[in-house]
Structures are given as structure tokens and as C-alpha cells.
Design a protein around this motif. Structure first.
Motif, short mmCIF file in Angstrom:
data_model
loop_
_atom_site.label_atom_id
_atom_site.label_comp_id
_atom_site.label_asym_id
_atom_site.label_seq_id
_atom_site.Cartn_x
_atom_site.Cartn_y
_atom_site.Cartn_z
N LEU A 123 -6.02 -18.75 9.43
CA LEU A 123 -7.32 -19.16 9.95
C LEU A 123 -7.50 -20.67 9.85
N SER A 124 -6.89 -21.28 8.82
CA SER A 124 -7.06 -22.72 8.65
C SER A 124 -6.42 -23.48 9.81
N ARG A 125 -5.47 -22.85 10.49
CA ARG A 125 -4.86 -23.54 11.61
C ARG A 125 -5.47 -23.14 12.94
N GLY A 126 -6.72 -22.68 12.85
CA GLY A 126 -7.47 -22.43 14.06
C GLY A 126 -7.15 -21.11 14.73
N GLU A 127 -6.40 -20.24 14.03
CA GLU A 127 -6.13 -18.95 14.66
C GLU A 127 -7.38 -18.09 14.59
N VAL A 128 -7.65 -17.40 15.66
CA VAL A 128 -8.82 -16.54 15.70
C VAL A 128 -8.39 -15.15 15.23
N PRO A 129 -9.12 -14.58 14.27
CA PRO A 129 -8.74 -13.23 13.83
C PRO A 129 -8.87 -12.25 14.99
N GLU A 130 -7.90 -11.36 15.12
CA GLU A 130 -7.90 -10.40 16.22
C GLU A 130 -8.23 -9.02 15.69
N PRO A 131 -8.93 -8.21 16.47
CA PRO A 131 -9.14 -6.84 16.04
C PRO A 131 -7.87 -6.02 16.25
N LEU A 132 -7.35 -5.48 15.15
CA LEU A 132 -6.11 -4.71 15.22
C LEU A 132 -6.30 -3.36 14.54
N CYS A 133 -5.55 -2.39 15.01
CA CYS A 133 -5.55 -1.09 14.34
C CYS A 133 -4.85 -1.23 12.99
N ALA A 134 -5.51 -0.78 11.93
CA ALA A 134 -4.93 -0.87 10.59
C ALA A 134 -5.03 0.50 9.93
N CYS A 135 -4.08 0.80 9.07
CA CYS A 135 -4.07 2.10 8.41
C CYS A 135 -5.16 2.15 7.35
N ARG A 136 -5.88 3.26 7.28
CA ARG A 136 -6.94 3.40 6.27
C ARG A 136 -6.37 3.44 4.87
N SER A 137 -5.15 3.90 4.74
CA SER A 137 -4.54 4.04 3.42
C SER A 137 -3.39 3.05 3.28
N GLN A 138 -3.20 2.54 2.10
CA GLN A 138 -2.04 1.67 1.86
C GLN A 138 -1.16 2.27 0.77
N ARG A 139 -1.26 3.58 0.58
CA ARG A 139 -0.49 4.20 -0.50
C ARG A 139 0.84 4.73 0.01
N PRO A 140 1.91 4.39 -0.68
CA PRO A 140 3.23 4.89 -0.23
C PRO A 140 3.36 6.39 -0.43
N LEU A 141 4.23 6.98 0.39
CA LEU A 141 4.44 8.43 0.36
C LEU A 141 5.92 8.71 0.47
N CYS A 142 6.27 9.88 -0.05
CA CYS A 142 7.66 10.31 0.07
C CYS A 142 7.73 11.35 1.19
N GLY A 143 8.55 11.11 2.18
CA GLY A 143 8.70 12.03 3.31
C GLY A 143 9.76 13.08 3.04
N SER A 144 9.71 14.17 3.82
CA SER A 144 10.67 15.25 3.62
C SER A 144 12.08 14.83 4.04
N GLY A 146 13.38 12.30 2.73
CA GLY A 146 13.88 11.57 1.57
C GLY A 146 13.62 10.07 1.66
N ARG A 147 12.87 9.63 2.67
CA ARG A 147 12.56 8.21 2.79
C ARG A 147 11.15 7.94 2.32
N THR A 148 10.97 6.71 1.80
CA THR A 148 9.66 6.29 1.36
C THR A 148 8.96 5.58 2.50
N TYR A 149 7.74 5.96 2.76
CA TYR A 149 6.93 5.32 3.81
C TYR A 149 5.81 4.53 3.16
N ALA A 150 5.55 3.34 3.72
CA ALA A 150 4.55 2.44 3.12
C ALA A 150 3.17 3.09 3.09
N GLN A 151 2.86 3.87 4.10
CA GLN A 151 1.59 4.60 4.11
C GLN A 151 1.68 5.70 5.16
#
Ligand code: NAG
Ligand code: NAG
Ligand code: NAG
Length: 309
Positions: A123-144, A146-151
């Protein structure tokens, strides 16, 4: 937020107005746009936006579900269109969206996602914040798989990309597994008297410990060698640890293969890299270009996969 649930009269527009408006589209698409579309499928993304805008201006025609095109390959799931009639692909994490729920230019975020102003830009360099889709959760999960997913959003994206894999959540938190070397040490060369550093970035849960060894030496480095030092630090990502091996004031005897060993309760992995030490005489005799062709010049670090850490 989802207008789908507000019980709009079942209306729909896209197919009926498509023909006259498509003729206008080329003109509209060439007008300068206020924001850049990140992670978008190029012009298609904007085209959909303009179509939505035009559809809204026209009002919605009676909904004829049989005329709806079936959206396919929707990695963030499906949402109803602006008229609450046809299904369309929802926007993925990181795609532009409409902050105002009554607007429908960029489209709606998928399941488990919400539209938020992105504070990540500079923002200090004049970038305008953009509306972006963001995940409601930031908790990692273990998938079936065997890989870890960030959320959960990353896991669902992967599940929709590979429906046959039947990917599900096994448990919250990272999968327990033997360590994975995210960024291995790279082959290095340098001339005597210089300092060199090997790095080794490891993901593991439970956390790993890192050791450095040199082939042919039966000790864990640094041993009692004062010109060698090792350092460890947590990060840069969650559940990661990074180790460095520094050799100061290179001597010809430092040449060899160095190994980063990462271990936790479930196993051990290793990665190795070579150190080539040249004297100034050898450097003059060999020439830099020849060294490059021998592939001894360190390569750019590979980008680490961001859905897997
Ligand atoms: C996924 O589930 C379907 C139906 O339950 C089954 O036929 C298929 O073999 C499964 N695929 C995998 C990779 O487990
Ligand atoms: C050799 O080491 C010096 C400092 O330690 C560094 O600046 C230089 O880039 C290195 N040379 C090569 C070829 O990596
Ligand atoms: C290597 O070559 C440079 C110039 O090409 C020269 O100045 C330097 O003295 C040479 N070094 C050795 C150790 O021969």
C-alpha cells in the motif's frame, strides 16, 4: 451473502440477450479497465464480467433452466448467475470478486471463500487493495491422499480437479509423515579463500531435525572445525525448518559432497550437493564459461508448490 438464497424470481438472461450484445463486446473489452485481473483466465474472465453487467442492465428474462449451459471444471464449485437462474463457476481463491454483494461484475466466490480487500499488496507504494476471494479458514488439513493442504479451500480445489481421487479430509492439522525436503542444497563452486553456504528447507510434521554431513567423514558437522558453522531456524513456512551450512575461507580439502539429513519420528530423508573448490590458478586455466557449461553454477531456486507445504 449468496443472492441465490434470497428467492429472486426465477429469471435468466444470458442466452436470450447473447446475440445483440456479443456484437458490442469487442468495443467494451478494449476500453481501459480499472483493475488487473489476477489469477484469471485472461480475457475470458473479463468477458464474463461484462456479460454479467450487460445482463443486469437488460433485466432478467424468465428462467428456462433447459437453456442453461452446464458449467464444467468449476474448481471452486458453482453459484447461480446474476439472475438466480443458471449455474456458473464460482471464483477461486485469489480471483477478483465484488465486495458489494448486490454488484455482480467479477462474480461470486466459491464455497468456504469470502470476498475481502486484499491487504497483501504494497500500500505504501500506491497499490490499491483489490477485492479478492479469500478462504474463511487458514487451518491446515490432512487429505486422504496423504498430502497436507494449507486450508480447506485448497483441498476442495484439488478434490474438484481430480474427482476420481475421492479426496476427503482425514483430520485437521498436517498429515504426519516423514520429512520432505522443500528446497535442497545446490551444487556450488568457488575459489579458495571465499565463503560458501548450503541451504536446506524441510517440511515435516512432527517437526524435523536437520543434520549436515560430509561424505567420507564420520562426523556430524561442524564437528570441531572452526571454519565450518551450522545454523537452523524455523520457517519460512509453517511446519518447516531450514538449515544452513557455512564454510568460511575455502580450502581445497573442503571439496566434496555435503548432505542435509532431515529426520523425525516417522523417517529420514536426505539431499546432497557438491562443493567444488578451485585455486586461482585453476580458475584462470579453466575459464568461467567452461564452469558454466559444467553446470556448477547454482541454479535459481525452484518455486515451492504453494498448496503443499
Ligand atoms: C472413488 O469412489 C468410487 C465410488 O465410491 C470408486 O468406484 C473409486 O474406485 C474410488 N476411487 C479411488 C481412487 O479410490
Ligand atoms: C564465491 O563467493 C563469494 C563470496 O563468498 C560470492 O560473492 C561469489 O558469488 C561466489 N562465486 C560463485 C561462482 O558462486
Ligand atoms: C589470473 O588471471 C588474471 C588476469 O587474467 C591475473 O591478473 C591473475 O594474476 C591470475 N591469477 C593467477 C593466480 O594466476
Amino acid at each position: 451473502m449468496p443472492r441465490v438464497l434470497t428467492g429472486l424470481p426465477a429469471n435468466h438472461a444470458a442466452p436470450t440477450l447473447a446475440l445483440p450484445l456479443l456484437l458490442l463486446l469487442p468495443l467494451l473489452v478494449w476500453t481501459p479497465l480499472p483493475v488487473s485481473a489476477r489469477r484469471s483466465a485472461g480475457t475470458d474472465y473479463l468477458r464474463r464480467g461484462w456479460l454479467r453487467l450487460l445482463a443486469e442492465g437488460e433485466g432478467c428474462a424468465p428462467c428456462r433452466p433447459e437453456e442453461c449451459a452446464a458449467p464444467r471444471g468449476c474448481l471452486a464449485g458453482r453459484v447461480r448467475d446474476a439472475c438466480g437462474c443458471c449455474w456458473e463457476c464460482a471464483n477461486l481463491e485469489g480471483q477478483l470478486c465484488d465486495l458489494d454483494p448486490s454488484a455482480n461484475f467479477y462474480g461470486r466466490c466459491g464455497e468456504q471463500l469470502e470476498c475481502r480487500l486484499d491487504a497483501g499488496g504494497d500500500l505504501s507504494r500506491g497499490e490499491v487493495p483489490e477485492p479478492l476471494c479469500a478462504c474463511r479458514s487458514q487451518r491446515p488439513l490432512c487429505g486422504s491422499d496423504g498430502r497436507t493442504y494449507a486450508q480447506i479451500c485448497r483441498l476442495q480445489e484439488a478434490a474438484r480437479a481430480r474427482p476420481d481421487a475421492n479426496l476427503t479430509v482425514v483430520h485437521p492439522g498436517p498429515c504426519e509423515s516423514e520429512p520432505q525436503i522443500v528446497s535442497p542444497p545446490h551444487n556450488i563452486w568457488n575459489v579458495t579463500g571465499q565463503d560458501v553456504i548450503f541451504g536446506c528447507e524441510v517440511f515435516a510434521y512432527p517437526m524435523a531435525s536437520i543434520q549436515w554431513r560430509k561424505d567420507g567423514l564420520d562426523i556430524q558437522l561442524p564437528g570441531d572445525d572452526p571454519h565450518i558453522s551450522v545454523q537452523f531456524r524455523g520457517g519460512p513456512q509453517k511446519f518447516e525448518v531450514t538449515g544452513w551450512l557455512q564454510i568460511q575461507a575455502l580450502r581445497p580439502s573442503d571439496e566434496g559432497t555435503y548432505r542435509c539429513l532431515a529426520r523425525n519420528a516417522l523417517g529420514q530423508v536426505e539431499a546432497s550437493a557438491t562443493l567444488t573448490v578451485l585455486t586461482l590458478d585453476q580458475l584462470n586455466a579453466t575459464g568461467f564459461s567452461q564452469l558454466q557449461s559444467m553446470n556448477l553454477v547454482p541454479e535459481e531456486e525452484a518455486e515451492s508448490e504453494d498448496d503443499y507445504y
